[in-house]
Scaffold this active site. Structure first.
Site, mmCIF file in Angstrom:
data_model
loop_
_atom_site.group_PDB
_atom_site.id
_atom_site.type_symbol
_atom_site.label_atom_id
_atom_site.label_comp_id
_atom_site.label_asym_id
_atom_site.label_seq_id
_atom_site.Cartn_x
_atom_site.Cartn_y
_atom_site.Cartn_z
ATOM 1 N N ALA B 21 97.146 31.578 -23.724
ATOM 2 C CA ALA B 21 95.751 31.212 -23.486
ATOM 3 C C ALA B 21 95.448 31.487 -22.018
ATOM 4 C CB ALA B 21 95.541 29.746 -23.813
ATOM 5 N N CYS B 22 94.209 31.293 -21.642
ATOM 6 C CA CYS B 22 93.764 31.503 -20.265
ATOM 7 C C CYS B 22 94.711 30.825 -19.275
ATOM 8 C CB CYS B 22 92.363 30.917 -20.122
ATOM 9 S SG CYS B 22 91.662 31.060 -18.492
#
Lengths: 179, 83
Positions: B21-22
């Protein structure tokens, strides 16, 4: 003649401006809350993708995240010992700033993070080290809280500094944050 | 480029960032970009929705050519050419 002089003057001013701010990010990491620390570390590591230099200044409650749970320190006075007990011991122990609910909220968030492939705070420190993010630790707040260098995590770009270092770095940073 | 054209495109590098994820996809894209030559094409596989906006912006800032996005079941591919 006058115009030429003016152009020269402008050129030197532009050159000065260009030198005054680098593609650099400075963050004061004041908070010792898991959520805020995550935000700081995501921005810090993300900035390296933009080839930015990154300087983090850990101070006050933020120091908790830099404590190494495996390291034991001797010779602390009573107050320092108390602080040591009250403060979270490392990035795995820090709590949410809201909805902690005696640890249930934090545990829930951590399990959600795992499910959604969000890196843990611990992993983010590791990544930051690989990417050359510098961690500067406020010497004065370490002294105040009785945190010793011997209990700080092993990190490749670690420095012990004062406010002057922060200001020098912040002055030439395009982005400055206080978290 | 249209999605159809992108689908048939020969890429020089594939980065599978679906497990992160980010800011994972961004960091992986940056790392992989360092391994290819200017003019070469790279695709980044991601399921992180923010990446759809992040990578085009990153390309603009870093002087790479954002070519487009192709949707796949459960993820998407971001195409870019190194500048």
């Amino acid at each position: 003649m006058d115009i030429e002089k003016k152009i020269k003057e402008l050129e030197s001013q532009i050159a000065e401006l260009k030198e005054s701010t680098k593609d650099k990010l400075s963050i004061v990491v004041f908070s010792g809350d898991l959520d805020k620390l995550l935000a700081a570390m995501i921005i810090a590591t993300g900035a390296t993708a933009y080839d930015m230099e990154v300087d983090l200044f850990f101070t006050f409650w933020g120091l908790s995240a830099l404590r190494d749970a495996k390291k034991k320190v001797k010779g602390k006075n009573f107050i320092s010992k108390m602080f040591g007990i009250m403060l979270p011991k490392g990035s795995k122990k820090v709590k949410l700033s809201k909805m902690n609910m005696a640890g249930i909220g934090t545990a829930m968030l951590k399990s959600l993070m795992k499910k959604k492939n969000v890196a843990s705070l611990d992993e983010m420190f590791k990544t930051a080290g690989e990417l050359g993010v510098r961690i500067n630790v406020c010497e004065m707040s370490m002294d105040l809280m009785g945190i010793k260098r011997e209990e700080i995590i092993d990190y490749p770009y670690l420095n012990y500094v004062g406010v002057g270092s922060y200001l020098s770095d912040a002055q030439e940073s395009k982005i400055q944050l206080f978290i | 480029m249209t999605p159809e054209e992108l689908k048939d495109l020969q890429v020089d590098k594939t980065v599978d960032a679906r497990g992160t994820a980010c800011p994972g996809p961004l960091l992986e894209a940056k790392k992989a970009m360092g391994t290819i030559d200017p003019g070469q094409v790279m695709e980044v596989l991601s399921s992180d929705e923010g990446t759809k906006k992040d990578l085009p912006k990153w390309c603009t800032k870093k002087g790479h050519d954002f070519m487009g996005i192709v949707e796949e079941p459960g993820y998407f591919k971001v195409f870019m050419k190194k500048g």
